[in-house]
Write an enzyme that holds these catalytic residues in place. Sequence first.
Site, PDB file in Angstrom:
ATOM      1  N   CYS A  85       2.289   8.480  -3.784  1.00 21.38           N
ATOM      2  CA  CYS A  85       3.345   9.453  -3.530  1.00 21.38           C
ATOM      3  C   CYS A  85       3.228  10.698  -4.394  1.00 21.38           C
ATOM      4  O   CYS A  85       3.571  11.793  -3.960  1.00 21.38           O
ATOM      5  CB  CYS A  85       4.709   8.810  -3.751  1.00 21.38           C
ATOM      6  SG  CYS A  85       5.046   7.493  -2.570  1.00 21.38           S
TER       7      CYS A  85
ATOM      8  N   ASP B 217       9.607 -13.911  -4.258  1.00 20.61           N
ATOM      9  CA  ASP B 217       8.204 -13.587  -4.015  1.00 20.61           C
ATOM     10  C   ASP B 217       8.057 -13.401  -2.515  1.00 20.61           C
ATOM     11  O   ASP B 217       8.796 -13.999  -1.738  1.00 20.61           O
ATOM     12  CB  ASP B 217       7.269 -14.734  -4.444  1.00 20.61           C
ATOM     13  CG  ASP B 217       7.205 -15.822  -3.394  1.00 20.61           C
ATOM     14  OD1 ASP B 217       8.137 -16.642  -3.333  1.00 20.61           O
ATOM     15  OD2 ASP B 217       6.246 -15.840  -2.591  1.00 20.61           O
TER      16      ASP B 217
ATOM     17  N   CYS C 190       9.461   8.392  -5.242  1.00 18.61           N
ATOM     18  CA  CYS C 190       8.584   7.365  -5.818  1.00 18.61           C
ATOM     19  C   CYS C 190       7.559   8.010  -6.754  1.00 18.61           C
ATOM     20  O   CYS C 190       7.029   9.076  -6.459  1.00 18.61           O
ATOM     21  CB  CYS C 190       7.871   6.609  -4.701  1.00 18.61           C
ATOM     22  SG  CYS C 190       6.727   5.343  -5.293  1.00 18.61           S
TER      23      CYS C 190
ATOM     24  N   HIS D 106       1.946   1.534  -3.515  1.00 19.27           N
ATOM     25  CA  HIS D 106       3.265   2.105  -3.250  1.00 19.27           C
ATOM     26  C   HIS D 106       4.303   1.023  -2.945  1.00 19.27           C
ATOM     27  O   HIS D 106       5.403   1.033  -3.496  1.00 19.27           O
ATOM     28  CB  HIS D 106       3.226   3.104  -2.085  1.00 19.27           C
ATOM     29  CG  HIS D 106       4.600   3.414  -1.594  1.00 19.27           C
ATOM     30  ND1 HIS D 106       5.444   4.280  -2.256  1.00 19.27           N
ATOM     31  CD2 HIS D 106       5.315   2.888  -0.570  1.00 19.27           C
ATOM     32  CE1 HIS D 106       6.618   4.287  -1.645  1.00 19.27           C
ATOM     33  NE2 HIS D 106       6.570   3.453  -0.620  1.00 19.27           N
TER      34      HIS D 106
ATOM     35  N   ASP E 210       2.786 -21.883  -6.965  1.00 16.95           N
ATOM     36  CA  ASP E 210       3.479 -22.776  -6.029  1.00 16.95           C
ATOM     37  C   ASP E 210       2.776 -24.131  -6.072  1.00 16.95           C
ATOM     38  O   ASP E 210       1.762 -24.297  -6.750  1.00 16.95           O
ATOM     39  CB  ASP E 210       3.547 -22.162  -4.628  1.00 16.95           C
ATOM     40  CG  ASP E 210       2.175 -21.965  -3.999  1.00 16.95           C
ATOM     41  OD1 ASP E 210       1.164 -22.395  -4.590  1.00 16.95           O
ATOM     42  OD2 ASP E 210       2.108 -21.377  -2.910  1.00 16.95           O
TER      43      ASP E 210
ATOM     44  N   CYS F  54       4.635   6.510  -7.705  1.00 17.60           N
ATOM     45  CA  CYS F  54       3.321   5.845  -7.621  1.00 17.60           C
ATOM     46  C   CYS F  54       2.241   6.868  -7.271  1.00 17.60           C
ATOM     47  O   CYS F  54       2.537   7.966  -6.816  1.00 17.60           O
ATOM     48  CB  CYS F  54       3.372   4.717  -6.577  1.00 17.60           C
ATOM     49  SG  CYS F  54       2.981   5.259  -4.909  1.00 17.60           S
TER      50      CYS F  54
END
Length: 389
Positions: free
Chosen positions: A312, A269, A307, A338, A95, A309
């Site tokens: 999980c 974002d 999920c 996650h 940015d 990840c």
Amino acid sequence: MSTPRTFAFELLATGGRARRGRIRTAHGTVETPAFMPVGTAGTVKAMTADAVRATGAEIILGNTYHLMLRPTAERVAQLGGLHAFMDWPGPILTDSGGFQVMSLSELRQLDEDGVTFRSHVDGQQIRLTPERSMAIQDLLDADITMAFDECTPFPATHEEAATSMRLSMRWASRCREAFRDRPGYGLFGIVQGGVFDDLRAESAAALTGIGFDGYAVGGLAVGEGQDEMFRVLDVTAPLLPKDRPRYLMGVGRPRDIVGAVLRGIDMFDCVMPTRSGRTGQGFTRHGILNIRNARHAHDDRPLDAACDCPACRRHSRGYLHHLFRANEMLGPMLLTWHNLRYYQDLMAGLRTAIEAGDLEAHVAALESAMAEDDIPPVPDPLAEKGPGR
Ligand SMILES: [Zn+2]
């Protein structure tokens, strides 16, 4: 020797106003619609760079304001640029520093040329101009540089929004002039104008007249509410060139992202998945849950059964709950992982649906699942053992 890659956007498919695309940069490609995790100060908080990659993220965002104050852009450049500094070989967007100057620093003074402010780190007086912002983002080696603008405060009158937007447009011209063009590197302009249709149109016309490699919609998600944000996108997105990526800055919640993709936005974002992860909020296909809540203490189910990840696949809600209650740092790490995985899954699902031409059905299914608001709690087996416990 490979030929230098030019910065490019390819539109691969559309579904209504939604777009499936691909951005090519000096450090690789980004499939869109894309979500960029926020790596504020040279790190996506609580995550190693490998972990961020494992969530499926292809591009991350770095904050000019934070990095220019500490360790300074010159130090990052000396240590090889932001990609080497933080071990992120993929594309990086930075940015301009403008938004954080307005929101974090003290004693700001705005004039035609730029802004003077005191660092929130050490109180030092610092000057930021369009030219300096371009130089800093160049030192950081950002694949995508954002034009330096003034983020119009909300609420603002028409006159305030007009004055602020026109200053940003003059700064946008200076950014274009100052930007060092290199193959694979791009500069994005930022549409401002608050919630006023005529000002958004004026801003979009000014920026497309200057010519940028991509266009961001700024000044939203600042308190105007989702309906108003979607209305501004309805007005603004059609005014932007079809052959350039469109980025909605600082957005957002999963529902905001879905709604913005439906309105033709390609990039997002937000600190939400990472910040929420650190405080125990988990995004799931069935809504948001707070893992600190006592009802998760005895729950052996994963946070989100769909999920893949590590939080999980390898841990229960009960374990995650315990980590947060015991203030163990693994808790924020796992929940951040996650949440970032959830966001990347969300984006991948939208991309696939646009390609397959069934975006409408996909979004309807997403929204009905979110509305279920978590799976009902299971009874506590220990609590069932009767009196005396
Ligand atoms: Zn997960």
